[in-house]
Write a protein that holds these residues in place. Sequence first.
Motif, PDB file in Angstrom:
ATOM      1  N   LYS A 132       0.949  -1.092  -0.093  1.00 34.41           N
ATOM      2  CA  LYS A 132      -0.010   0.094  -0.105  1.00 34.41           C
ATOM      3  C   LYS A 132       0.875   1.148  -0.009  1.00 34.41           C
ATOM      4  O   LYS A 132       1.955   1.024   0.766  1.00 34.41           O
ATOM      5  CB  LYS A 132      -0.740  -0.032   1.112  1.00 34.41           C
ATOM      6  CG  LYS A 132      -1.803   0.967   1.382  1.00 34.41           C
ATOM      7  CD  LYS A 132      -2.507   0.902   2.753  1.00 34.41           C
ATOM      8  CE  LYS A 132      -3.521   1.959   3.180  1.00 34.41           C
ATOM      9  NZ  LYS A 132      -4.085   1.833   4.377  1.00 34.41           N
ATOM     10  N   THR A 133       0.466   2.346  -0.769  1.00 33.34           N
ATOM     11  CA  THR A 133       1.199   3.456  -1.059  1.00 33.34           C
ATOM     12  C   THR A 133       0.325   4.582  -0.434  1.00 33.34           C
ATOM     13  O   THR A 133      -1.046   4.660  -1.129  1.00 33.34           O
ATOM     14  CB  THR A 133       1.828   3.796  -2.170  1.00 33.34           C
ATOM     15  OG1 THR A 133       2.919   2.752  -2.363  1.00 33.34           O
ATOM     16  CG2 THR A 133       2.372   5.035  -2.330  1.00 33.34           C
TER      17      THR A 133
ATOM     18  N   PHE B 267      -0.347   8.684  -0.688  1.00 32.35           N
ATOM     19  CA  PHE B 267       0.173   9.783  -1.290  1.00 32.35           C
ATOM     20  C   PHE B 267      -0.355  11.168  -0.555  1.00 32.35           C
ATOM     21  O   PHE B 267      -1.247  11.157   0.262  1.00 32.35           O
ATOM     22  CB  PHE B 267      -0.782   9.881  -2.863  1.00 32.35           C
ATOM     23  CG  PHE B 267      -0.272   8.878  -3.650  1.00 32.35           C
ATOM     24  CD1 PHE B 267      -0.464   7.458  -3.993  1.00 32.35           C
ATOM     25  CD2 PHE B 267       0.621   9.532  -4.805  1.00 32.35           C
ATOM     26  CE1 PHE B 267       0.047   7.002  -4.842  1.00 32.35           C
ATOM     27  CE2 PHE B 267       1.239   8.647  -5.916  1.00 32.35           C
ATOM     28  CZ  PHE B 267       0.681   7.505  -5.784  1.00 32.35           C
ATOM     29  N   GLY B 268       0.592  12.211  -0.816  1.00 28.42           N
ATOM     30  CA  GLY B 268       0.592  13.579  -0.405  1.00 28.42           C
ATOM     31  C   GLY B 268      -0.609  14.239  -1.192  1.00 28.42           C
ATOM     32  O   GLY B 268      -0.760  13.612  -2.420  1.00 28.42           O
ATOM     33  N   ALA B 269      -0.966  15.209  -0.972  1.00 26.67           N
ATOM     34  CA  ALA B 269      -1.908  16.270  -1.651  1.00 26.67           C
ATOM     35  C   ALA B 269      -1.064  17.059  -3.033  1.00 26.67           C
ATOM     36  O   ALA B 269      -1.748  17.238  -3.919  1.00 26.67           O
ATOM     37  CB  ALA B 269      -2.432  17.213  -0.825  1.00 26.67           C
TER      38      ALA B 269
ATOM     39  N   TYR C 171      -6.012   2.665  -7.570  1.00 28.65           N
ATOM     40  CA  TYR C 171      -6.298   3.854  -6.838  1.00 28.65           C
ATOM     41  C   TYR C 171      -7.487   4.804  -7.585  1.00 28.65           C
ATOM     42  O   TYR C 171      -7.803   4.788  -8.714  1.00 28.65           O
ATOM     43  CB  TYR C 171      -4.851   4.718  -6.951  1.00 28.65           C
ATOM     44  CG  TYR C 171      -3.905   4.234  -6.144  1.00 28.65           C
ATOM     45  CD1 TYR C 171      -3.173   2.986  -6.415  1.00 28.65           C
ATOM     46  CD2 TYR C 171      -3.637   4.774  -4.821  1.00 28.65           C
ATOM     47  CE1 TYR C 171      -2.364   2.491  -5.358  1.00 28.65           C
ATOM     48  CE2 TYR C 171      -2.486   4.339  -4.045  1.00 28.65           C
ATOM     49  CZ  TYR C 171      -1.808   3.092  -4.401  1.00 28.65           C
ATOM     50  OH  TYR C 171      -0.972   2.782  -3.555  1.00 28.65           O
TER      51      TYR C 171
ATOM     52  N   GLN D 299      -8.936   9.020  -7.595  1.00 27.06           N
ATOM     53  CA  GLN D 299      -8.477  10.447  -7.358  1.00 27.06           C
ATOM     54  C   GLN D 299      -9.858  11.278  -7.809  1.00 27.06           C
ATOM     55  O   GLN D 299     -10.352  11.357  -9.136  1.00 27.06           O
ATOM     56  CB  GLN D 299      -7.475  10.906  -8.288  1.00 27.06           C
ATOM     57  CG  GLN D 299      -6.938  12.496  -7.889  1.00 27.06           C
ATOM     58  CD  GLN D 299      -5.682  12.864  -8.367  1.00 27.06           C
ATOM     59  OE1 GLN D 299      -5.371  12.107  -9.716  1.00 27.06           O
ATOM     60  NE2 GLN D 299      -4.834  13.490  -7.935  1.00 27.06           N
TER      61      GLN D 299
ATOM     62  N   LYS E   1      -6.767  14.057  -3.238  1.00 28.43           N
ATOM     63  CA  LYS E   1      -5.232  13.230  -3.343  1.00 28.43           C
ATOM     64  C   LYS E   1      -5.702  11.871  -4.069  1.00 28.43           C
ATOM     65  O   LYS E   1      -6.964  11.458  -3.999  1.00 28.43           O
ATOM     66  CB  LYS E   1      -4.965  12.734  -1.995  1.00 28.43           C
ATOM     67  CG  LYS E   1      -4.463  13.918  -1.130  1.00 28.43           C
ATOM     68  CD  LYS E   1      -4.165  13.131   0.429  1.00 28.43           C
ATOM     69  CE  LYS E   1      -3.771  14.245   1.249  1.00 28.43           C
ATOM     70  NZ  LYS E   1      -3.414  13.521   2.563  1.00 28.43           N
ATOM     71  N   VAL E   2      -4.580  11.375  -4.586  1.00 30.32           N
ATOM     72  CA  VAL E   2      -4.664   9.907  -5.051  1.00 30.32           C
ATOM     73  C   VAL E   2      -5.091   8.975  -3.754  1.00 30.32           C
ATOM     74  O   VAL E   2      -4.153   9.010  -2.691  1.00 30.32           O
ATOM     75  CB  VAL E   2      -3.320   9.475  -5.746  1.00 30.32           C
ATOM     76  CG1 VAL E   2      -3.282   8.025  -6.213  1.00 30.32           C
ATOM     77  CG2 VAL E   2      -3.045  10.507  -6.987  1.00 30.32           C
TER      78      VAL E   2
ATOM     79  N   PHE F 268      -5.664   5.089  -2.199  1.00 31.95           N
ATOM     80  CA  PHE F 268      -5.587   3.618  -2.320  1.00 31.95           C
ATOM     81  C   PHE F 268      -6.532   2.999  -2.305  1.00 31.95           C
ATOM     82  O   PHE F 268      -7.583   3.368  -1.361  1.00 31.95           O
ATOM     83  CB  PHE F 268      -4.387   3.167  -1.288  1.00 31.95           C
ATOM     84  CG  PHE F 268      -4.397   1.635  -1.031  1.00 31.95           C
ATOM     85  CD1 PHE F 268      -4.943   0.999  -0.153  1.00 31.95           C
ATOM     86  CD2 PHE F 268      -3.635   1.055  -2.178  1.00 31.95           C
ATOM     87  CE1 PHE F 268      -5.197  -0.294   0.001  1.00 31.95           C
ATOM     88  CE2 PHE F 268      -3.571  -0.454  -1.872  1.00 31.95           C
ATOM     89  CZ  PHE F 268      -4.339  -1.107  -1.039  1.00 31.95           C
TER      90      PHE F 268
ATOM     91  N   MET G 271     -11.406   9.772 -11.016  1.00 31.84           N
ATOM     92  CA  MET G 271     -10.972   9.146 -11.783  1.00 31.84           C
ATOM     93  C   MET G 271     -10.132   7.910 -11.230  1.00 31.84           C
ATOM     94  O   MET G 271      -9.579   7.844 -10.109  1.00 31.84           O
ATOM     95  CB  MET G 271      -9.514  10.161 -12.195  1.00 31.84           C
ATOM     96  CG  MET G 271      -8.733   9.648 -13.433  1.00 31.84           C
ATOM     97  SD  MET G 271      -9.238  10.192 -14.868  1.00 31.84           S
ATOM     98  CE  MET G 271      -7.766  10.326 -16.133  1.00 31.84           C
TER      99      MET G 271
ATOM    100  N   PHE H 202      -7.424   5.004 -11.325  1.00 29.95           N
ATOM    101  CA  PHE H 202      -6.051   4.545 -11.860  1.00 29.95           C
ATOM    102  C   PHE H 202      -5.789   3.164 -11.585  1.00 29.95           C
ATOM    103  O   PHE H 202      -5.721   2.886 -10.404  1.00 29.95           O
ATOM    104  CB  PHE H 202      -4.945   5.528 -11.469  1.00 29.95           C
ATOM    105  CG  PHE H 202      -5.049   6.985 -11.782  1.00 29.95           C
ATOM    106  CD1 PHE H 202      -5.463   8.036 -10.909  1.00 29.95           C
ATOM    107  CD2 PHE H 202      -4.554   7.327 -13.189  1.00 29.95           C
ATOM    108  CE1 PHE H 202      -5.380   9.280 -11.247  1.00 29.95           C
ATOM    109  CE2 PHE H 202      -4.550   8.436 -13.483  1.00 29.95           C
ATOM    110  CZ  PHE H 202      -5.271   9.538 -12.664  1.00 29.95           C
TER     111      PHE H 202
ATOM    112  N   ARG I 221     -11.843   7.865 -16.354  1.00 30.35           N
ATOM    113  CA  ARG I 221     -12.657   9.181 -15.710  1.00 30.35           C
ATOM    114  C   ARG I 221     -14.146   8.543 -15.567  1.00 30.35           C
ATOM    115  O   ARG I 221     -14.867   8.320 -16.834  1.00 30.35           O
ATOM    116  CB  ARG I 221     -12.732  10.301 -16.398  1.00 30.35           C
ATOM    117  CG  ARG I 221     -13.464  11.442 -15.768  1.00 30.35           C
ATOM    118  CD  ARG I 221     -13.373  12.812 -16.459  1.00 30.35           C
ATOM    119  NE  ARG I 221     -12.016  13.173 -15.921  1.00 30.35           N
ATOM    120  CZ  ARG I 221     -11.319  13.736 -14.858  1.00 30.35           C
ATOM    121  NH1 ARG I 221     -12.340  13.691 -13.780  1.00 30.35           N
ATOM    122  NH2 ARG I 221     -10.115  13.821 -14.749  1.00 30.35           N
TER     123      ARG I 221
END
Lengths: 112, 116
Positions: free
Chosen positions: A99-100, A102-104, B35, B37, B42-43, B45, B89, B91, B112
């Motif tokens: 799992k990763t 992300f920052g904004a 993922y 968004q 933010k993206v 998980f 979106m 991914f 999208r």
Amino acid sequence: TQLLEQSPQFLSIQEGENLTVYCNSSSVFSSLQWYRQEPGEGPVLLVTVVTGGEVKKLKRLTFQFGDARKDSSLHITAAQPGDTGLYLCAGATPTGGFKTIFGAGTRLFVKA
Amino acid sequence: EPEVTQTPSHQVTQMGQEVILRCVPISNHLYFYWYRQILGQKVEFLVSFYNNEISEKSEIFDDQFSVERPDGSNFTLKIRSTKLEDSAMYFCASSPRLGGSVYGYTFGSGTRLTVV
């Protein structure tokens, strides 16, 4: 909850200037990645840093991972208009690395 | 350079309908991810998939979501009954080796999804 805080959120600079973008957390990550994302596209991996204190260079971009593996920075030397974009940091969690987070992101605009 | 391919690029669906988002990961990659968004955010998980099973999922990935790798090349995300807040979106990403996300991902260009 693990969070990555990026600063600044937005940066507008003149061509030729240097800049640093920061990515901070209270959590430890197995690794930290930096991505660049263009509008309507997926993030594109720039670099991965894995070892605490690690420094990696990619042409005019220098990436550093903090000694405690909780923070990272991206420094751009002599910014060019082509550097304009959204820069994202992302941390792989230590639990199996599946799992990763992300920052904004930092939105960079380099004026010619 | 190898790519992660996603189809369709844009999908509009009515609330309550099922959608399937498709991805073809890079052929020698072992780990697969979804993922999402939401516009301006933010993206986030959703899920990771390794060795034909879910490795980890987020609280977003509830019973309305499922993933499948039906034929060894495609990797799909199904949303059973879409809600307005599923508009985002989406991914797909893949990574090549042991340690999964530690070495970073190759992302697709995204689908999208607009729920009306």
